[in-house]
Design a protein around this motif. Structure first.
Motif, short mmCIF file in Angstrom:
data_model
loop_
_atom_site.label_atom_id
_atom_site.label_comp_id
_atom_site.label_asym_id
_atom_site.label_seq_id
_atom_site.Cartn_x
_atom_site.Cartn_y
_atom_site.Cartn_z
N ALA A 1 -22.76 -51.14 -4.35
CA ALA A 1 -21.59 -51.81 -3.77
C ALA A 1 -21.81 -53.32 -3.81
N LEU A 2 -21.84 -53.87 -5.01
CA LEU A 2 -21.99 -55.30 -5.17
C LEU A 2 -20.61 -55.94 -5.33
N GLY A 3 -20.04 -55.89 -6.54
CA GLY A 3 -18.71 -56.41 -6.76
C GLY A 3 -17.71 -55.29 -6.97
N ALA A 4 -16.46 -55.54 -6.66
CA ALA A 4 -15.37 -54.60 -6.90
C ALA A 4 -14.09 -55.42 -7.04
N TYR A 5 -13.11 -54.84 -7.75
CA TYR A 5 -11.91 -55.60 -8.08
C TYR A 5 -10.68 -54.70 -8.03
N ALA A 6 -9.53 -55.33 -7.86
CA ALA A 6 -8.27 -54.58 -7.86
C ALA A 6 -7.14 -55.51 -8.26
N PHE A 7 -6.09 -54.94 -8.82
CA PHE A 7 -4.92 -55.70 -9.22
C PHE A 7 -3.67 -55.05 -8.63
N THR A 8 -2.90 -55.86 -7.91
CA THR A 8 -1.64 -55.40 -7.34
C THR A 8 -0.76 -56.61 -7.03
N SER A 9 0.54 -56.42 -7.08
CA SER A 9 1.47 -57.50 -6.70
C SER A 9 1.97 -57.32 -5.27
N ASP A 10 1.53 -56.26 -4.60
CA ASP A 10 2.00 -55.96 -3.25
C ASP A 10 0.98 -56.46 -2.23
N LEU A 11 1.41 -57.33 -1.33
CA LEU A 11 0.49 -57.94 -0.37
C LEU A 11 -0.12 -56.89 0.57
N HIS A 12 0.68 -55.93 1.02
CA HIS A 12 0.15 -54.89 1.89
C HIS A 12 -0.95 -54.10 1.17
N THR A 13 -0.70 -53.73 -0.08
CA THR A 13 -1.70 -52.98 -0.85
C THR A 13 -2.95 -53.82 -1.08
N ALA A 14 -2.76 -55.12 -1.31
CA ALA A 14 -3.91 -55.99 -1.51
C ALA A 14 -4.83 -55.96 -0.30
N HIS A 15 -4.26 -56.07 0.89
CA HIS A 15 -5.08 -56.03 2.10
C HIS A 15 -5.71 -54.66 2.30
N ARG A 16 -4.96 -53.63 1.99
CA ARG A 16 -5.51 -52.27 2.12
C ARG A 16 -6.71 -52.08 1.20
N LEU A 17 -6.59 -52.53 -0.02
CA LEU A 17 -7.69 -52.40 -0.97
C LEU A 17 -8.89 -53.23 -0.53
N GLY A 18 -8.63 -54.47 -0.11
CA GLY A 18 -9.72 -55.32 0.33
C GLY A 18 -10.51 -54.72 1.48
N GLU A 19 -9.82 -54.05 2.38
CA GLU A 19 -10.49 -53.44 3.53
C GLU A 19 -11.14 -52.11 3.19
N SER A 20 -10.57 -51.37 2.24
CA SER A 20 -11.02 -50.00 1.98
C SER A 20 -12.14 -49.90 0.94
N ILE A 21 -12.17 -50.83 0.00
CA ILE A 21 -13.19 -50.77 -1.05
C ILE A 21 -14.53 -51.22 -0.47
N GLU A 22 -15.55 -50.44 -0.71
CA GLU A 22 -16.89 -50.72 -0.19
C GLU A 22 -17.65 -51.59 -1.18
N ALA A 23 -17.82 -52.86 -0.85
CA ALA A 23 -18.56 -53.79 -1.70
C ALA A 23 -18.82 -55.06 -0.93
N GLY A 24 -19.85 -55.77 -1.34
CA GLY A 24 -20.13 -57.05 -0.71
C GLY A 24 -19.12 -58.11 -1.08
N MET A 25 -18.50 -57.96 -2.25
CA MET A 25 -17.51 -58.92 -2.73
C MET A 25 -16.37 -58.16 -3.39
N VAL A 26 -15.15 -58.40 -2.96
CA VAL A 26 -13.97 -57.75 -3.52
C VAL A 26 -13.02 -58.82 -4.02
N GLY A 27 -12.69 -58.78 -5.31
CA GLY A 27 -11.74 -59.72 -5.88
C GLY A 27 -10.41 -59.04 -6.12
#
Length: 486
Positions: free
Chosen positions: A415-441
């Motif tokens: 769980a070092l880096g992880a990334y996600a792409f979305t245009s939805d602000l709610h989904t962006a926050h959900r992904l940032g909180e749910s993905i297990e990593a030290g750094m989420v882009g």
């Protein structure tokens, strides 16, 4: 711009050594697989001298005022910028990455040192009000931990030493730095910047040698108080165990297996163009030899075919070649062992039924080149889905629901880096909180910046580098209470 390699030397107890008791080994240009220099190797005599020198240097450096440390580090960063062309050329010759990437690495390294130099002035403490009569003060402060043994790999031979040297020196520690034997000259030129900036001679030592000998010898030495390592999970665990046996402070920035979740709202039109351009560039930067490199791309099942085909087509168009050629988009792997490991990853994935969409072979040319490789629908039991390839291999996997994608992204013990792409602000926050990593882009891959902490969770490491957090890992907390004398 010169294309001449600088023959590496060791720096021990204030002296540059072109010969050492451990013998020597060749340094190769990975773009041609030809020898370009000879590296002296430290034996027990040099290792003992370096540890003793680090203790002498620490006793001197710890007493230097933080502002004066700041001045020297800032001067070193400026020298690094002034010498960026020369250092980047040497970096490319011994590591292989395109020259533009090498120069960006050098300049960013100067920024890292700059930031940590500033933090030297901000190691704040605090006072605590006494709870009983007769006590004048309680003071809590941070003090330098002591001489540091720092171990760095070959993929970023200026950046990774700069992280450790910048933070440790800013905190008031001395350092014995061991760069990779494949890329010693880049670190040597970095060390020269610090010395030319006025760093006292024994505050820094630089060694190369048999990795097992150097690490075990230094970690066991009583002078060494702290161990900092960037490397694979396996190496990090081994050095962490050795440090624990001697109750030495330990920071480990270890491997990853970065997932990328591409949401449905980013799979069409200009949004898809943006995701593909960003993803292919990030994946094949430094030939995939990046600890936070994207590896597993999770795409909605309905868009899997389109995304995979376009990703593979873009990968196949990348121009391979010498890093000194301005047209090169991806350079060679760092050494022959990486080629062999890529072939094992490919053979295992194909054997387990993964679809090979692009690449999969060593390039038919001199040097250690491997084709940009793309798989789709690899079984979860395949080595590619379980271990970090640390090379130019990507895998594209389908998902049906976002919860499923998140679950797959979090399935590994890394769980070092992880990334996600979305245009939805709610989904962006959900992904940032749910993905297990030290750094989420989210919507970009630039998670490593001088101002931000860099480090992983789970088996990807302990502690952070860079940012305001970086310097704290080279300090101890000290409490002083003063009472009335009578």
């Amino acid at each position: 711009m010169t294309t001449t390699f600088v023959n590496p030397a060791l720096y021990v107890a204030g002296q540059w050594l072109e010969k050492a008791s451990g013998g020597a080994r060749p340094v190769f240009n990975p773009a041609t697989a030809t020898e370009i220099g000879q590296l002296p190797l430290a034996g027990p005599a040099e290792l003992a001298a370096a540890a003793e020198s680090a203790q002498h240097g620490f006793e001197q450096w710890r007493r230097v005022r933080p502002h004066d440390r700041y001045v020297i580090l800032r001067r070193a960063a400026e020298l690094l910028r002034q010498r960026a062309d020369e250092i980047a050329t040497v970096l490319t010759l011994e590591q292989g990455k395109p020259l533009a990437e090498a120069k960006r690495e050098v300049v960013l390294s100067a920024d890292i040192i700059d930031f940590q130099a500033e933090e030297a002035k901000r190691l704040y403490g605090r006072t605590v009000a006494p709870r009983v009569d007769g006590i004048l003060s309680h003071t809590v402060s941070r003090v330098p931990v002591g001489p540091v043994a720092a171990f760095t790999p070959w993929n970023f031979p200026v950046n990774l030493p700069s992280r450790k040297l910048g933070s440790a020196l800013a905190a008031g520690c001395s350092v014995v730095i061991k760069p990779a034997e494949e890329t010693p000259a880049s670190c040597m030129l970095l060390v020269r910047c610090f010395l030319d900036a006025g760093l006292p001679a024994e505050v820094i030592n630089m060694l190369c040698g048999d990795p097992a000998l150097v690490s075990s010898f230094l970690i066991e030495r009583p002078e060494i108080a702290k161990v900092s390592v960037t490397g694979s999970v396996a190496v990090g665990k081994l050095l962490g165990e050795q440090a624990a046996r001697h109750v030495k402070r330990f920071t480990g920035e270890l491997g990853g297996h970065a997932p990328v979740i591409v949401c449905e709202d980013m799979c069409e039109g200009a949004a898809l163009d943006f995701v593909l351009k960003q993803s292919v560039t990030a994946k094949y930067r430094n030939a995939g030899q990046v600890c936070a490199s994207p590896i597993r791309f999770y795409v909605p099942r309905a868009q899997l075919a389109t995304f995979s085909e376009r990703f593979a087509a873009a990968a196949q168009k990348l121009q391979l070649g010498s890093g000194l050629d301005a047209a090169t988009q991806m350079g060679p792997l760092a050494h022959a062992r990486r080629i062999e490991d890529m072939e094992r990853f490919v053979d295992d994935a194909v054997g387990q039924g993964a679809r090979l969409l692009a690449g999969g072979h060593r390039a038919d040319r001199p040097g250690w080149f491997f084709e940009p490789t793309v798989f789709a629908e690899a079984p979860p039991t395949s080595r590619l889905m379980q271990q970090e390839p640390f090379g130019p291999i990507a895998v594209i996997q389908p998902f049906d629901e976002l919860d499923d994608a998140i679950s797959q992204a979090n399935a590994l013990p890394y769980a070092l880096g992880a990334y996600a792409f979305t245009s939805d602000l709610h989904t962006a926050h959900r992904l940032g909180e749910s993905i297990e990593a030290g750094m989420v882009g989210i919507n970009h891959f630039g998670v490593s910046q001088p101002e931000l902490p860099f480090g992983g969770h789970k088996e990807s490491g302990i502690g952070q580098e860079q940012g305001a957090e970086g310097i704290t890992h080279y300090t101890e907390v000290k409490t002083i209470t003063v009472g009335q004398p009578f």
